[in-house]
Enzyme design. Structure first.
Site, PDB file in Angstrom:
ATOM      1  N   SER A 263       3.434 -30.318 -33.344  1.00 13.06           N
ATOM      2  CA  SER A 263       3.722 -30.901 -32.032  1.00 13.06           C
ATOM      3  C   SER A 263       5.025 -31.716 -32.064  1.00 13.06           C
ATOM      4  O   SER A 263       6.056 -31.206 -32.490  1.00 13.06           O
ATOM      5  CB  SER A 263       2.527 -31.746 -31.578  1.00 13.06           C
ATOM      6  N   ASP A 357      -0.314 -21.963 -25.973  1.00 12.74           N
ATOM      7  CA  ASP A 357       0.008 -23.393 -26.053  1.00 12.74           C
ATOM      8  C   ASP A 357       0.406 -23.900 -24.666  1.00 12.74           C
ATOM      9  O   ASP A 357       1.397 -23.448 -24.097  1.00 12.74           O
ATOM     10  CB  ASP A 357       1.154 -23.597 -27.047  1.00 12.74           C
ATOM     11  N   HIS A 391      -2.751 -25.512 -28.609  1.00  8.97           N
ATOM     12  CA  HIS A 391      -1.695 -26.329 -29.186  1.00  8.97           C
ATOM     13  C   HIS A 391      -2.027 -26.886 -30.569  1.00  8.97           C
ATOM     14  O   HIS A 391      -1.231 -26.793 -31.491  1.00  8.97           O
ATOM     15  CB  HIS A 391      -1.372 -27.481 -28.233  1.00  8.97           C
TER      16      HIS A 391
END
Length: 446
Positions: A263, A357, A391
């Site tokens: 991330s 995502d 994600h």
């Protein structure tokens, strides 16, 4: 593209011991009363979090329906649950390595379905594990399919550290984090583990990676201990200091260090590989190829954050935000000041991206980063794409997190993914990460 179509039941070499718990309860049914119902967790009720187990229920009447449930409570007090309905075979056995779930949290033959399919009772909760010195405890119960009464139960203790591993809190200079040192005769390759913008410090991945024979520094950089919760900038010198610290540890073999990120920290990892020396391998999981959220400084260089386009933020039918398209194209001329100059990097890269995502378009960012490397004559990179994954690609059997509070946005957002595809992606990626670091940190030096 990566598709993992089957799950591993268990491997005897992965575990020690063979203790099997036993609880049985009489049923009001005469058939049940004459049986001894046994719930077995094989090869042991204790294992590492990233290892599979085999679940069996024995002693049932032939063809009897039984419901299996799983439950855990995380370090925040959030409860996660899953359930599945099965039918015993001719011998009164339900073996999750062979028996399909007929309904519940998942369907079909999924030996570890009761683990990866767990969902939070409270919406938008992500499983939190602060203290890896204690295991994550998963309670498994077998219930009568018709009446719902408990027939048998057992507990699976899923730990993070092997015996003899060291966990060392680090507060040296500016550095804040936790160092994990495996048991055995070193030196071992060193890895810096970076987590998300809102994650502060997380230890599960770092500790489990250390079990594979690496010295791993779980490095915090926001909101941990005395680190500011809302910094005005990120100084790359802080991460440079962390690399120096790790390299100087007597258990660490140099000279190159690995980085694993996810991330927000993906851009930090790319910047470290681009500006700092002594990095031999970088893993970027669903990251961005440009700097985001806050300015990134290194000496006289400042990378401004890529500014989101608020008009591109949508509200889903469930009332949470979809921010996937909030960030503009960083390769447009007006945005290029935010781009990480990845062409300066000399280390190999592993980009792992989820097609579903919803945090941002990680597939696009990885493809563009790869194109930049390729255009500068650099071929030591790999892009692995996972369809229908979300994600947060974590360690194997970590419950899927489809939505949650976004540390930068300040609201609940969608993170995407389907539970089964996400679980398969986590299992595949974990093996790839280990092989990547083995290849570039251990074998190449040898």
């Amino acid at each position: 593209m990566v598709h993992v179509t089957s799950a591993l039941c268990f491997s005897q070499r992965d575990f020690k011991g063979g203790f099997i718990g036993l609880h049985w309860f009489p049923s009001s049914s005469a058939a049940m009363a004459s049986s001894q119902i046994r719930l077995k967790i094989l090869p042991s009720v204790r294992c590492l979090f990233d290892k599979p187990v085999q679940l069996k229920v024995e002693g049932l009447p032939p063809h009897k329906q039984v419901e299996l449930t799983s439950k855990l409570v995380d370090d925040r007090g959030a409860m996660f649950k899953a359930s599945a309905l099965f039918k015993a075979d001719d011998t009164g056995l339900v073996d999750l390595c062979r028996a399909p779930s007929l309904g519940g949290s998942y369907s079909g033959v999924e030996p570890m379905g009761l683990f990866w399919a767990m969902a939070p009772e409270t919406a938008h909760s992500k499983l939190l594990k602060k203290n890896v010195l204690s295991p994550t405890v998963v309670e498994i119960e077998a219930l009568c399919g018709e009446r719902g009464e408990r027939l048998a139960s057992e507990t699976n203790e899923r730990g993070y550290m092997t015996e003899g591993m060291k966990r060392v809190p680090v507060e040296e200079g500016q550095i804040r984090g936790v160092l994990f040192v495996p048991q055995g005769k070193g030196p071992f390759p060193g890895i810096v583990d970076l987590y998300t913008y809102g994650g502060r410090l997380t230890e599960p991945r770092a500790s489990l990676l250390a079990n594979k024979g690496f010295v791993v520094l779980a490095l915090a950089y926001i909101g941990y201990k005395d680190l500011p919760k809302k910094p005005q900038k990120l100084d790359l010198e802080y991460f440079e200091e962390a690399l120096t610290f790790l390299r100087k540890q007597p258990e660490v073999k140099g000279p190159g260090i690995g980085i694993i990120s996810i991330s927000h920290s993906g851009a930090v990892a790319l910047a470290m590989a681009s500006f700092l020396s002594g990095i031999s391998a970088t893993v970027c999981i669903n990251g961005c190829s440009a700097n985001v959220v806050i300015p990134l400084h290194y000496k006289d260089t400042v990378l401004p954050p890529l500014q989101p386009i608020t008009e591109n933020i949508k509200v889903t039918d469930s009332g949470i935000l979809n921010v996937r398209n909030a960030l503009p194209d960083p390769y447009l001329e007006k945005n290029r000041a935010s781009l990480i100059p990845i062409e300066r990097a000399s280390c190999p890269f592993l980009f792992a991206v989820s097609e579903d995502d919803r945090n941002w378009n990680s597939s696009f960012f990885a493809e563009q980063a790869a194109a930049t490397l390729r255009s500068h004559g650099k071929q030591h990179f790999e892009v692995v794409t996972y369809p229908k994954a979300g994600h947060f690609l974590e360690v194997p059997y970590m419950p899927h997190c489809p939505s949650g509070l976004h540390g930068a946005v300040g609201s609940e957002v969608a993170f995407g993914g389907e539970p089964k595809a996400h679980a398969e992606a986590q299992l595949d990626l974990w093996e790839r990460v280990q092989e990547f670091f083995e290849s570039h940190l251990r074998r190449e030096d040898a």
